[in-house]
Every structure is written in C-alpha cells, then in structure tokens.
Scaffold this motif. Structure first.
Motif, mmCIF file in Angstrom:
data_model
loop_
_atom_site.group_PDB
_atom_site.id
_atom_site.type_symbol
_atom_site.label_atom_id
_atom_site.label_comp_id
_atom_site.label_asym_id
_atom_site.label_seq_id
_atom_site.Cartn_x
_atom_site.Cartn_y
_atom_site.Cartn_z
ATOM 1 N N TYR A 108 0.726 2.225 -7.184
ATOM 2 C CA TYR A 108 -0.320 1.307 -7.624
ATOM 3 C C TYR A 108 0.195 0.415 -8.756
ATOM 4 O O TYR A 108 1.083 0.796 -9.516
ATOM 5 C CB TYR A 108 -1.517 2.091 -8.160
ATOM 6 N N LYS A 109 -0.435 -0.765 -8.869
ATOM 7 C CA LYS A 109 -0.229 -1.635 -10.022
ATOM 8 C C LYS A 109 -1.604 -1.917 -10.621
ATOM 9 O O LYS A 109 -2.510 -2.362 -9.910
ATOM 10 C CB LYS A 109 0.434 -2.958 -9.629
ATOM 11 N N TYR A 155 -3.597 -4.140 -13.289
ATOM 12 C CA TYR A 155 -3.639 -5.281 -14.193
ATOM 13 C C TYR A 155 -4.825 -5.068 -15.125
ATOM 14 O O TYR A 155 -5.977 -4.946 -14.682
ATOM 15 C CB TYR A 155 -3.810 -6.579 -13.409
ATOM 16 N N ILE A 182 -5.127 -12.925 -6.989
ATOM 17 C CA ILE A 182 -5.635 -11.564 -6.805
ATOM 18 C C ILE A 182 -6.925 -11.319 -7.580
ATOM 19 O O ILE A 182 -7.631 -10.343 -7.320
ATOM 20 C CB ILE A 182 -4.576 -10.503 -7.186
ATOM 21 N N THR A 237 -3.629 -3.278 -7.539
ATOM 22 C CA THR A 237 -2.864 -3.547 -6.327
ATOM 23 C C THR A 237 -2.517 -2.207 -5.689
ATOM 24 O O THR A 237 -1.970 -1.312 -6.348
ATOM 25 C CB THR A 237 -1.593 -4.352 -6.640
ATOM 26 N N GLY A 260 0.079 -3.290 -0.841
ATOM 27 C CA GLY A 260 0.227 -4.654 -1.333
ATOM 28 C C GLY A 260 -1.073 -5.420 -1.473
ATOM 29 O O GLY A 260 -1.090 -6.498 -2.074
ATOM 30 N N SER A 261 -2.174 -4.912 -0.931
ATOM 31 C CA SER A 261 -3.465 -5.575 -1.100
ATOM 32 C C SER A 261 -4.011 -5.281 -2.494
ATOM 33 O O SER A 261 -3.626 -4.301 -3.134
ATOM 34 C CB SER A 261 -4.454 -5.115 -0.033
ATOM 35 N N SER A 262 -4.906 -6.134 -2.960
ATOM 36 C CA SER A 262 -5.455 -5.977 -4.299
ATOM 37 C C SER A 262 -6.967 -5.941 -4.244
ATOM 38 O O SER A 262 -7.587 -6.539 -3.356
ATOM 39 C CB SER A 262 -5.001 -7.119 -5.215
#
Length: 208
Positions: free
Chosen positions: A2-3, A5, A44, A54, A58-60
């Motif tokens: 995961y990412k 933000y 995003i 994310t 790759g979807s956010s």
C-alpha cells in the motif's frame, strides 16, 4: 504494498492506525497542504484531499471511512471491524456512514467555512451551524455508547478510532469532554493505547 498519501493532523490518522493494526506494510507519502497541488496528485485525489490509499494493484481510493472498511475486509485477521456475517456488522456500517456523512462534513465546514458561503461576512454563521451539527451528532454517538465499552461489537474497531479522531477536532474540546461522558470514557481508554500514543506524537491530535 500500500501507499498512504497523508499529512499530520488529517484523516490519514485513522487509516494509518488501521494499516498498523493489520500489520500491513505501506509506504507513507506526506502531501503538503497547498492550493496549487501537483497535477499527478489530483489524478488520484480530484478534490486535493488526504488521505489517499493506493492499493497493491495500483488503483487508488479516497474517503477515510471507505478506506477503513476496505482494509477491515481485506485483513479480517486483524479484526478491525465485526465480521461480515456478525450481528454487529450492521451497526459498524451504520456508524461509519453516520460519522463520515454527518460529523466529518461538519468539521470541514467549521475549519474551512469560507468554502461554504459566497458571502464574505457569512463565515461566522457557517461555523456556528457547523458546531451545532457536530454537537447533535456527538450526542447521538454518546447515547449509543451508553453501557458499552466499544461503539460496535465486543472489542475495539476502527469505528472507535474514527470517533475519537473526530471528537479531537471539536473546536471546544473541554466542553466536548464534559458534554459527552461516554465518548470521553472511550477516548480516555484509547489515549492509553500504545499505537495511538505513537501516532499522536506525529499527528498531535490531542495533548500528550
């Protein structure tokens, strides 16, 4: 992986807590608050808001409540929420939707009142109405907590963390703590939770 933000003091607090409780590896990306965001970030997060998560594919996705519900579904072993087939699941979904549609918008109206009126002199009225809406919503949740250790089910869930995050943003926190003793009881318990203590050092959601 995961990412996430996020930025300190934002709704990313509860998402960061959910990821940590799930022992899910993630990369944290701090997004500065600016009126001129990076166009790539707008791809995003079209409203220039955090948090954004994310996913490994790759979807956010945006919206902290929705992110938390998804993480609870993807990491059932972490017990971030009552199981999908548990009786308490209905209350979990109910209160997550309630908090995200009633309380979170009221918080935004208070702190960003200028966005909610075209009248340059109208921000005071927007803020007053926002506080009234917050107070109405928190009173409902305080009543729901009467006689209960947790908002839903028989153990802590992300709904509890979401609630204390929101009440920490109340503009008159001393009055809030006195007005809603059941929420304060829950919050006092979570203020002692090791993970939330650690997160609070970076987010400064409440006095240490």
């Amino acid at each position: 992986m995961y990412k996430l933000y996020t930025r300190p003091g934002s709704g990313g607090f509860v998402v960061e807590a959910a990821l940590a409780l799930a022992n899910a590896p993630f990369e944290q990306i701090d997004v500065p608050k600016t009126d001129r965001p990076d166009p790539a970030f707008l791809d995003i997060s079209p409203l220039n808001q955090v948090p954004v998560l994310t996913l490994p594919d790759g979807s956010s996705m945006t919206e902290s409540a929705a992110i938390c519900i998804l993480l609870a579904e993807r990491h059932p072993e972490a017990r971030l929420a009552p199981a999908v087939d548990a009786p308490a699941r209905a209350d979990f979904l109910r209160w997550m939707a309630f908090m995200s549609s009633v309380l979170y918008p009221a918080v935004l109206r208070f702190y960003y009142a200028h966005r909610y009126t075209a009248d340059a002199d109208g921000t005071k009225a927007v803020k007053q109405a926002a506080i009234a809406e917050m107070d109405r919503g928190f009173a409902v949740l305080d009543n729901a907590l009467k006689g209960r250790d947790w908002l839903v089910g028989d153990q802590m869930s992300v709904a509890d963390i979401y609630l204390v995050m929101l009440v920490a943003w109340h503009p008159d926190i001393d009055s809030a703590r006195a007005a809603w003793p059941n929420i304060e009881r829950l919050w006092a318990r979570l203020r002692e939770h090791p993970l939330l203590k650690t997160l609070n050092t970076s987010h400064e959601m409440w006095p240490g």
